[in-house]
Enzyme design. Structure first.
Site, PDB file in Angstrom:
ATOM      1  N   ARG A 159     -11.964 -27.230  22.006  1.00 47.51           N
ATOM      2  CA  ARG A 159     -12.541 -27.436  23.341  1.00 47.51           C
ATOM      3  C   ARG A 159     -11.427 -27.529  24.385  1.00 47.51           C
ATOM      4  O   ARG A 159     -11.114 -28.604  24.891  1.00 47.51           O
ATOM      5  CB  ARG A 159     -13.466 -28.664  23.365  1.00 47.51           C
TER       6      ARG A 159
ATOM      7  N   ASP B 151     -12.530 -31.998  13.146  1.00 47.83           N
ATOM      8  CA  ASP B 151     -13.632 -32.091  14.102  1.00 47.83           C
ATOM      9  C   ASP B 151     -14.992 -32.170  13.432  1.00 47.83           C
ATOM     10  O   ASP B 151     -15.900 -32.853  13.899  1.00 47.83           O
ATOM     11  CB  ASP B 151     -13.621 -30.822  14.967  1.00 47.83           C
ATOM     12  N   THR B 152     -15.125 -31.454  12.322  1.00 47.33           N
ATOM     13  CA  THR B 152     -16.420 -31.377  11.641  1.00 47.33           C
ATOM     14  C   THR B 152     -16.845 -32.751  11.124  1.00 47.33           C
ATOM     15  O   THR B 152     -17.995 -33.147  11.292  1.00 47.33           O
ATOM     16  CB  THR B 152     -16.303 -30.396  10.463  1.00 47.33           C
TER      17      THR B 152
ATOM     18  N   CYS C 287     -18.477 -24.037   2.811  1.00 45.86           N
ATOM     19  CA  CYS C 287     -17.359 -24.955   3.083  1.00 45.86           C
ATOM     20  C   CYS C 287     -16.534 -25.322   1.847  1.00 45.86           C
ATOM     21  O   CYS C 287     -17.060 -25.871   0.873  1.00 45.86           O
ATOM     22  CB  CYS C 287     -17.930 -26.220   3.718  1.00 45.86           C
ATOM     23  N   LEU C 288     -15.242 -25.074   1.950  1.00 49.49           N
ATOM     24  CA  LEU C 288     -14.311 -25.441   0.886  1.00 49.49           C
ATOM     25  C   LEU C 288     -14.189 -26.960   0.772  1.00 49.49           C
ATOM     26  O   LEU C 288     -13.925 -27.503  -0.293  1.00 49.49           O
ATOM     27  CB  LEU C 288     -12.942 -24.841   1.222  1.00 49.49           C
ATOM     28  N   GLY C 289     -14.354 -27.652   1.902  1.00 47.98           N
ATOM     29  CA  GLY C 289     -14.116 -29.103   1.927  1.00 47.98           C
ATOM     30  C   GLY C 289     -15.389 -29.928   1.805  1.00 47.98           C
ATOM     31  O   GLY C 289     -15.373 -31.118   2.133  1.00 47.98           O
TER      32      GLY C 289
HETATM   33  C1  HEM Z   1     -19.038 -32.728   7.544  1.00 49.03           C
HETATM   34  C2  HEM Z   1     -17.942 -32.007   7.613  1.00 49.03           C
HETATM   35  C3  HEM Z   1     -17.888 -30.508   7.507  1.00 49.03           C
HETATM   36  C4  HEM Z   1     -18.801 -29.587   7.924  1.00 49.03           C
HETATM   37  C5  HEM Z   1     -20.152 -29.853   8.593  1.00 49.03           C
HETATM   38  C6  HEM Z   1     -18.250 -28.281   7.616  1.00 49.03           C
HETATM   39  C7  HEM Z   1     -18.893 -27.081   7.876  1.00 49.03           C
HETATM   40  C8  HEM Z   1     -18.432 -25.849   7.450  1.00 49.03           C
HETATM   41  C9  HEM Z   1     -19.145 -24.612   7.637  1.00 49.03           C
HETATM   42  C10 HEM Z   1     -20.481 -24.467   8.334  1.00 49.03           C
HETATM   43  C11 HEM Z   1     -18.404 -23.618   7.067  1.00 49.03           C
HETATM   44  C12 HEM Z   1     -18.758 -22.143   6.971  1.00 49.03           C
HETATM   45  C13 HEM Z   1     -18.025 -21.334   8.023  1.00 49.03           C
HETATM   46  C14 HEM Z   1     -18.491 -19.898   8.062  1.00 49.03           C
HETATM   47  O1  HEM Z   1     -19.232 -19.445   7.178  1.00 49.03           O
HETATM   48  O2  HEM Z   1     -18.117 -19.178   9.023  1.00 49.03           O
HETATM   49  C15 HEM Z   1     -17.190 -24.244   6.555  1.00 49.03           C
HETATM   50  C16 HEM Z   1     -16.158 -23.551   5.935  1.00 49.03           C
HETATM   51  C17 HEM Z   1     -14.960 -24.132   5.618  1.00 49.03           C
HETATM   52  N1  HEM Z   1     -14.636 -25.471   5.667  1.00 49.03           N
HETATM   53 FE1  HEM Z   1     -15.863 -26.961   6.224  1.00 49.03          FE
HETATM   54  N2  HEM Z   1     -17.011 -28.440   7.046  1.00 49.03           N
HETATM   55  C18 HEM Z   1     -16.754 -29.780   6.955  1.00 49.03           C
HETATM   56  C19 HEM Z   1     -15.619 -30.368   6.436  1.00 49.03           C
HETATM   57  C20 HEM Z   1     -14.521 -29.696   5.950  1.00 49.03           C
HETATM   58  C21 HEM Z   1     -13.330 -30.317   5.446  1.00 49.03           C
HETATM   59  C22 HEM Z   1     -13.092 -31.824   5.346  1.00 49.03           C
HETATM   60  C23 HEM Z   1     -12.470 -29.328   5.118  1.00 49.03           C
HETATM   61  C24 HEM Z   1     -11.089 -29.557   4.549  1.00 49.03           C
HETATM   62  C25 HEM Z   1     -10.074 -28.822   4.696  1.00 49.03           C
HETATM   63  C26 HEM Z   1     -13.139 -28.057   5.386  1.00 49.03           C
HETATM   64  C27 HEM Z   1     -12.610 -26.798   5.185  1.00 49.03           C
HETATM   65  C28 HEM Z   1     -13.330 -25.623   5.275  1.00 49.03           C
HETATM   66  C29 HEM Z   1     -12.768 -24.316   4.929  1.00 49.03           C
HETATM   67  C30 HEM Z   1     -11.342 -24.032   4.459  1.00 49.03           C
HETATM   68  C31 HEM Z   1     -13.791 -23.379   5.139  1.00 49.03           C
HETATM   69  C32 HEM Z   1     -13.724 -21.876   4.930  1.00 49.03           C
HETATM   70  C33 HEM Z   1     -14.209 -21.538   3.532  1.00 49.03           C
HETATM   71  C34 HEM Z   1     -14.183 -20.056   3.210  1.00 49.03           C
HETATM   72  O3  HEM Z   1     -14.126 -19.230   4.119  1.00 49.03           O
HETATM   73  O4  HEM Z   1     -14.224 -19.727   2.031  1.00 49.03           O
HETATM   74  N3  HEM Z   1     -14.384 -28.340   5.895  1.00 49.03           N
HETATM   75  N4  HEM Z   1     -17.241 -25.594   6.798  1.00 49.03           N
END
Ligand code: HEM
Length: 398
Positions: free
Chosen positions: A167, A240-241, A347-349
């Site tokens: 942002r 942020d998520t 999501c990886l995380g």
């Molecule tokens: C409540 C918390 C979280 C939410 C709501 C969230 C949500 C998401 C969403 C919606 C995607 C899909 C993106 C897409 O398809 O374009 C994603 C992908 C991803 N998230 Fe999260 N996330 C969260 C926490 C985290 C955390 C803690 C990490 C740690 C590093 C993380 C790392 C990633 C990564 C690396 C991807 C890409 C995976 C890929 O392309 O294979 N996320 N996340």
């Protein structure tokens, strides 16, 4: 009148503050329209909103690609693994998934609980706090630095960087200025991680950064650029998520005392609450894609190069998948929501995120069971990723 024409006539639309505050009626209308096309100045995007369409798009990256031109966030190369399409994508997930496995995450339990309590100690005796700045921001950022093995005194610059990308502080709608800030911020992030990587070449430690540097992709170590492109995404994806999900969850619970009381009296209901609030609030409201080939969906012609927003929040409140979708039910069965996306880029995380949310809600409600939003305050949610930057709570500690 289509929703696009209406939003052009009234100046409202997907990024309207009113919609960000209460998106569900807007989602319902978009689902009714089917596939919507919205214009933002010279830009145009297709919005997919029905559960089955969102499901299809997430599972078909060969048509709905998340490659680099789907979104520009200050990056110089495709982010790993988000902006790499299958089959290449799998080789990175194979090495990254084990780093975020449920077992790895569970091993942090004692440390994370201690951290949550230390954060609560800072303000609990004041009887009030801005939940966002006092709790929802520092918790995931501090854990992230610890996991990566980076110095905690760098917290402030990480916070400034993620805000600079997600942002940027520019006048609303000034896309050029936003891009400039994102590119400058991107440069700073690359430079920081380049130095951190060089340092760990000489002095490896037991943090995630060192682990990734030594991970092998197809029998070779990741290059410095690949490590950089992965770290850049972690910084944007992992902070942020979780902050936004904490904001949305506590804002909901602060205004629904009966549901909150249930969590306090029966902490075993917290796992269901975490899941249901992820669905109902869907803090990451949508994900960008770019169409790779001409394709028709429900009689609507999509063209190669079209920008698509896959509206996860609309799918998650679609009653064709979720009975009584606009009610919050901590006992909901078969909660197949898309708050973490779906398909190969899911999501990886997600294990780490669920763990952080679970520990945070357990410890928070043990320490501060009774809280409400300060009288007279109307909460504002940011569009896109639904943070509540001003979330003043008043409470008596237990
Ligand atoms: C409540 C918390 C979280 C939410 C709501 C969230 C949500 C998401 C969403 C919606 C995607 C899909 C993106 C897409 O398809 O374009 C994603 C992908 C991803 N998230 Fe999260 N996330 C969260 C926490 C985290 C955390 C803690 C990490 C740690 C590093 C993380 C790392 C990633 C990564 C690396 C991807 C890409 C995976 C890929 O392309 O294979 N996320 N996340």
């Amino acid at each position: 009148m289509t929703m696009d024409e209406e939003s052009a006539a009234t100046g409202s639309g997907p990024f309207d503050p009113e919609v960000a505050r209460e998106p569900r009626p807007f989602y319902a209308r978009m689902r009714q329209e089917g596939i919507s096309r919205f214009h933002f100045g010279e830009h145009e995007a297709v919005f997919l909103t029905r559960y089955e369409d969102v499901h299809f798009a997430l599972r078909h990256p060969e048509i709905f690609s998340s490659a680099m031109d789907a979104v520009s966030i200050g990056q110089k190369r495709p982010l790993i693994p988000l902006q790499i399409d299958p089959p290449e994508h799998a080789k990175y997930r194979r090495i990254l998934d084990p780093q975020f496995s449920p077992g790895r995450v569970a091993a942090m339990d004692a440390d994370a609980r201690k951290l949550v309590n230390e954060i609560v100690d800072r303000f609990v005796d004041d009887g009030e706090c801005n939940f966002h700045t006092a709790f929802a921001v520092p918790l995931p950022c501090t854990l992230f630095l610890r996991i990566m093995g980076l110095p905690l005194e760098h917290l402030d610059r990480f916070l400034a960087w993620k805000d600079g990308i997600i942002r940027p502080d520019v006048p609303f709608g000034d896309l050029e200025a936003a891009e400039r800030v994102r590119n400058e911020t991107g440069e700073a992030i690359y430079a920081y991680f380049e130095e951190a990587i060089a340092q760990r070449e000489h002095e490896p430690d037991d943090g995630l950064l060192t682990s990734i540097m030594h991970a092998e992709v197809e029998g070779r170590r990741m290059s410095t650029e690949e490590v950089l492109d992965t770290c850049y995404l972690f910084l944007l994806g992992g902070l942020d998520t979780v902050t936004a999900t904490l904001d949305c969850s506590i804002a909901y619970l602060a205004r629904h005392p009966d549901q909150r009381r249930r969590l306090v009296e029966d902490p075993s209901s917290i796992a269901g609450a975490v899941e249901e609030l992820l669905r109902y609030e869907t803090p990451v409201t949508g994900v960008p894609r770019i169409v790779t080939q001409d394709v028709e969906m429900h009689g609507v012609q999509l063209r190669a190069g079209d920008h698509v927003t896959v509206v996860l929040g609309a799918a998650d409140t679609d009653s064709t998948e979720f009975p009584d979708a606009d009610s919050v039910d901590f006992d909901r069965q078969a909660n197949r929501h898309f708050a973490f996306g779906g398909g190969p880029h899911r999501c990886l995380g997600s294990h780490l995120a669920r763990f952080e949310l679970q520990v945070a809600l357990e410890e928070w409600h043990r320490r501060i069971p009774d809280y409400r939003v300060k009288d007279g305050v109307e909460l504002d949610y940011s569009p896109g990723i639904r943070e509540v930057a001003h979330l003043p709570l008043v409470f008596e500690a237990s």
